[in-house]
Design a protein around this motif. Sequence first.
Motif, short mmCIF file in Angstrom:
data_model
loop_
_atom_site.label_atom_id
_atom_site.label_comp_id
_atom_site.label_asym_id
_atom_site.label_seq_id
_atom_site.Cartn_x
_atom_site.Cartn_y
_atom_site.Cartn_z
N ALA B 458 0.83 -1.19 0.00
CA ALA B 458 0.00 0.00 0.00
C ALA B 458 0.87 1.24 0.00
CB ALA B 458 -0.94 0.00 1.21
N LEU B 459 1.87 1.28 -0.87
CA LEU B 459 2.78 2.43 -0.93
C LEU B 459 2.02 3.62 -1.48
CD1 LEU B 459 6.02 0.87 -2.47
CD2 LEU B 459 5.15 0.66 -0.16
N GLY B 460 2.06 4.64 -0.72
CA GLY B 460 2.30 4.65 0.72
C GLY B 460 2.01 6.06 1.18
N PRO B 461 2.15 6.33 2.41
CA PRO B 461 1.96 7.71 2.87
C PRO B 461 2.84 8.66 2.05
CG PRO B 461 2.34 6.21 4.71
CD PRO B 461 2.58 5.43 3.46
N SER B 462 2.29 9.77 1.63
CA SER B 462 3.04 10.66 0.74
C SER B 462 4.35 11.13 1.36
CB SER B 462 2.18 11.87 0.36
OG SER B 462 1.08 11.43 -0.40
N SER B 463 4.35 11.24 2.70
CA SER B 463 5.57 11.70 3.37
C SER B 463 6.73 10.76 3.08
CB SER B 463 5.33 11.78 4.87
OG SER B 463 4.87 10.52 5.33
N ALA B 464 6.42 9.49 2.79
CA ALA B 464 7.48 8.51 2.58
C ALA B 464 7.69 8.18 1.11
CB ALA B 464 7.14 7.23 3.35
N PRO B 641 -3.14 7.53 2.51
CA PRO B 641 -3.03 6.51 3.57
C PRO B 641 -2.21 7.01 4.74
CG PRO B 641 -1.65 5.93 1.69
CD PRO B 641 -2.41 7.16 1.29
N LYS B 642 -2.62 6.61 5.94
CA LYS B 642 -1.89 7.07 7.13
C LYS B 642 -0.65 6.22 7.39
CE LYS B 642 -6.05 8.28 9.65
NZ LYS B 642 -6.81 7.49 8.69
N ASN B 643 -0.67 5.02 6.90
CA ASN B 643 0.48 4.12 7.13
C ASN B 643 0.54 3.17 5.95
OD1 ASN B 643 2.58 2.63 8.23
ND2 ASN B 643 1.38 1.77 9.93
N PHE B 644 1.66 2.45 5.86
CA PHE B 644 1.74 1.33 4.94
C PHE B 644 0.91 0.19 5.53
CE2 PHE B 644 5.86 3.54 4.74
CZ PHE B 644 5.96 3.81 3.38
N THR B 645 0.78 -0.88 4.78
CA THR B 645 0.19 -2.09 5.35
C THR B 645 1.25 -3.18 5.28
OG1 THR B 645 -0.65 -2.82 3.24
CG2 THR B 645 -2.13 -1.47 4.59
N ALA B 747 -7.92 -4.06 3.77
CA ALA B 747 -7.10 -4.77 2.77
C ALA B 747 -5.65 -4.35 2.89
CB ALA B 747 -7.62 -4.45 1.37
N LYS B 748 -4.74 -5.29 2.55
CA LYS B 748 -3.32 -4.98 2.67
C LYS B 748 -2.58 -4.93 1.34
CE LYS B 748 -2.40 -6.42 7.40
NZ LYS B 748 -1.48 -7.15 8.27
N GLY B 749 -2.94 -5.79 0.41
CA GLY B 749 -2.20 -5.84 -0.86
C GLY B 749 -1.48 -7.17 -1.00
N VAL B 750 -1.41 -7.65 -2.24
CA VAL B 750 -0.85 -9.00 -2.43
C VAL B 750 -0.05 -9.12 -3.73
CG1 VAL B 750 -2.86 -9.97 -3.65
CG2 VAL B 750 -1.47 -11.46 -2.16
#
Lengths: 154, 803, 287
Positions: B458-464, B641-645, B747-750
Amino acid sequence: MKIEGTQKIAAPRDRIFAALIDPAILQKCIPGCEQMEKTGDNQYKAKLTAGVGPVKGAFTATVSLQEIIAPEHYKLVVEGKGQPGFVKGSGELNLKDAGSETEIQYTGDVNVGGLIASVGQRMIQATANMLAARFFKSLEAETATNSPASSTGT
Amino acid sequence: MAEKTVGKPIKRTEDPRLIQGLAHYVDDIRLPDTLHAAFLRSIYAHARIKSIDTTAAQKLPGVVAVYTGKDTQKIGPVPCAAALPDLKVPDHRPLAGNKVYFVGHPVAVVVAETKSAARDAVDLIEVDYEELPVALDEEKAADAKSPVIHEQFGTNVAYKLTAGEGDIEAALKSADKVVKQRILHKRLAPIAMEPRGVLARYFPGEQELTLWTSTQIPHLCRTQVAIMIGMPENKLRLITPEVGGGFGSKLNVYAEEALMGWISMQLNRPVKWIEGRRENMQATIHGRGQTGYIEIGFKNDGTLTGLRYNVFADMGSYFQLLTPAIPTLTGLMLSGCYKIPAIQINVTGVFTNKMSTDAYRGAGRPEATYVVERALDLVALELKRDPVEVRRKNFPQPNEFPFKTATGLFYDSGNYQGALDKALKMADYTKLREEQKTARKEGRIMGIGVSTYVEICALGPSSAMPAGGWESATVRVEPTGKVTVLTGASPHGQGEETSFAQIAADELGVGVNDVTVIHGDTAIVQYGIGTFGSRGLAVGGVAVYMAIQKLKDKAHKIAAHVLQCEKATFVDGKFCADGKGKGEVSAPSMPVAEAPAGALPKPNESGKTLTMMDIALEAHVAKNLPADMEPGLSATAFYEPKNFTFPFGTHIAVVDIDPETGEIHFQRYVAVDDCGKQINPMLVAGQVHGGIVQSIGQAMFEEVVYDETGQLVTGTLMDYAVPKAVMIPHLELDSTETPSPVNPLGAKGVGEAGTIGATPAIVAAIVDALAPYGVRHIDMPIKPEVVWQLIKNGPKKTSAGAA
Amino acid sequence: MIPASFDYIAAKSLDEAISLLAKHKDDAKVLAGGHSLLPAMKLRLMQPKVLIDLGRIRDLSYIKEDGGLIRIGAMTTHFQVEISDLLRRSCPLLPETASHLGDMQVRNKGTIGGSLAHSDPAADWPASILALDAELVATSAKGDRVIKATDFFVEMLTTSLQPGEILREIRIPSGKSKPAQAYVKVRHPASGFAVVGVAVNLSIDGGKCQSAAIGITGVSPKAYRASKVESALKGNALDAKTLSAACAHAAAAVDVNSDLYASAEYRKQLATVYTRRAIEIAAGRAK
Ligand SMILES: Cc1cc2nc3c(=O)[nH]c(=O)nc-3n(C[C@H](O)[C@H](O)[C@H](O)COP(=O)(O)OP(=O)(O)OC[C@H]3O[C@@H](n4cnc5c(N)ncnc54)[C@H](O)[C@@H]3O)c2cc1C
């Protein structure tokens, strides 16, 4: 890529050595060499059609003879360029008497680039070995004691 | 009311057109008067260009133009979005300047009336090169004595970077033991089934350029190409038709994309370039390419104390979009699914005379997982403990999430024990180990490899992220009740047209076939980021969900108004009044008689409920809307997104090895993956399958090989071994479902899990099989010949990275 | 991947093909299934000016048995060989070889004649053709010429076909007893061609090997008969000891290929092991 081996030819060492530095004979021995033209001391420009079976390409090449120590050692350097890519080969030949015959030890380094390098991987080593074998076969034909070429003294 | 589909393995709606050959890829788009481009590429790995003579090429009938580096100075550099401290960024122009840096480096481009003429003319261009010494191996190239590729830098070291938390020196000192291992991650070629391709058309009157290109990131690519060729971004329309796979290789902006745009503007004619497979091997990015040194410290009871990874990362000669950033992802994931108090990565990014590396499925994370999993196996070997036991010992407990790592991440949720237990049970691990004992007694060579992985998705929070990590969606209910979803997450084979439609259909109470998902056209779709980093669903899908919530909010208001009540509820695809107020449709709500037959929904049975279709019509006819409400039924969301998954799982490989030939045969392959909530289990299985297959490729077959002069000798698929169906064992798959708290879909991503989890399991199985011969590690790809040598001579006398 | 330009002529008869070939000489290539020729042309490794297509000549595609000979037309596809009942009965080595060759698409288009004429050092057919003591019939303006399989393969990509000659037919002596044959292959993981391919044709009587013919491909620049292995088997019971002693000679007296996938040393090992396995399978089938 390395190629190496030994080859025995039924001819005296002097005669073989003389043949090896004779452009007319070299032209007959270098597989596919159609023309050789002197451009300097032991330097030649050549036209080659080289390849295997139906897969052939035209190359323009420079041939130079180096480290000549008659009648025992010399280095043959061939650099060719053509539509299928480029070929650079250098081979060091050491000649030894072996009874009435002459033993030639050779070690060579062949680099190819362009199309042939990128599509011919599985056949390149075998091709290099084959071309080396052809070289010596022709050399033998040109120099062997019973060959017609040898009696002409070219 | 249509049946709910989320969570069901429904068939992909994109498949019929793909299977029947009716889909349109770039090359299927034919425009009148199109010119064709062909490239002359360097056959040397490193050379100075003394001269280029294009005269003969120009004269060939059919040739319209020939361009070299000198002619294309106005095109800006190929972009690199990664920003790292003290990064040395070479000036990467679309065509070579005075030097060529790798085999495949574009030197000139011919444009002609036919493909054949363009290709023929390429052979007529004469380039006089002066060969230069090459720097090829990333470790040796970093040495001060190496030939330097970019003279202006005086070194091949592009950057050095240290990351991680905890006192690594103390951690390794406090360990009872430290094991070390040098490992290689060879270069891989992504080999998308469809190579790259670009079609450009310029309308000089409108000053509009349209670019059809096979990319994973239509909007980012448009922005970057516009900058490169200096045209207003909103005059450039970028369309990605069907994309036949990318695997990260099309998460990029390539020289050819800008060149085609620029050329069509010079010639005022459409111009097309379709990459050949040899070009694809040479000039599309490669993945992986690391030489690393692992040090892992641990206590005698198996507790890990610290991990250090010193790595030389092969950049290639230029940067593509994310080249230098890939090893940073390796650094982020070095904790694996374990508690490791101190972690340090020291990256040396190194220029080499090869094509650029960049993101290839997994992008930095397969390297991390491989490092950690190999390390854990070495620890187990050292302690003579079962590798499963050592892993379990260091897992965080499910109640320890969010779990903070010494690489600075917060893992969202996890139950590593759950996935491991399930996989062990499926494989019947205890029995397998017994079988192995028997096999060894009987002289058979059998190995079992286990990998427990976690990955970052889930890339990713824009800050990262280098260029924004959010995603956008617009959801529209058309007057006839059909639903249109516009997503910025442009897919290239993942099946998002199906999974996004499932989400929309369930949320809006319509059928999946009533939903159309549109993507990949910058003139239609609002700005978006793209599909990569397993973000399609967990970011793009969430954006769709968010937009739907906004839309539903409005729909509820319209429903309440029409039903003449305070609030309406939406249950089972129907709006009804909540009891306060009249609760009946205020008639007449719509000019049904005036509409063409079949175009309008039938009035509902009792006048007491409304479907989304009814609401859509109301919203568009706009005769009976609440005061001050805008007409229309459409909403857009930009989801940040607030975080990655952090998906995870366990893979188990069981292999048998032919003692006489070293050939490796799979006995079993078991995988349990947890990607959070599954929207469509069939799509999940498909992604896992594909990923495992590519992992098998990396572990056993694939390797981009440049010879000692820098020639690319795996130049075709006759030499570069992509796994075929017959080389793949039956995959026994299952999953656990630990929802992600990061997003409302859970959901996390696969997309990349398979390439991350599988490789270490396969290598571990082969190494385990050869343990009786004293083998601790073998570098990939593990070819039968290496295995045979190890069986025959043991690790001491066998090179090829075995230890 | 765009070939240099060429003319295409579909010959309607073998005679026409022969005269076209005589006319265009070195500029021309005959086109069979195109599955070796076209890839080479797309890479521009070959740039013939004229292609003479044999594809429309019906009477070059057949499998029949008469006069103690199995006759296979040069244009018979790999797939037709694979599914031939006649061959499965009387010469199962050929269908088995075909089944290892390429994939379904390749087998549907590629021809046995094209493969033999091309003589790829890693092609499958040469091994079997050698093991079967086949004869190859070449035809030209001068008429037919019959070439023994052992004389046919000259070196890598080179056969004894002369300029102007077309390979017309492959002839195999039809066996009497139950054939003890097998083809085994180690596929290259990328190309699918033979890293090592071994074709075995035995006759076993009274528990002893009466004759053995073994063709090996992939190992050397051209396919060859493993004659030292053959002579070590002849007259002996095929026990483990005999086999391992015999098969040690599988790559004797040939230059062994080496490439990225397999060094010469390893190839030799594969040749040794797979020759033994092929013999074991063949012997098992004789029972
Ligand atoms: C993907 C792929 C995988 C393959 N895998 C394998 C494999 O595993 N094993 C294997 O053995 N082969 C393999 N092949 C090669 C395949 O078998 C070819 O079909 C075969 O080698 C050539 O046969 P063809 O009929 O296609 O001949 P063509 O390609 O048409 O011709 C090949 C050459 O022979 C000449 N020629 C053809 N017919 C005649 C004739 N009757 N007389 C004289 N000259 C003739 C042509 O002029 C040309 O020079 C593969 C090919 C592909 C594309």
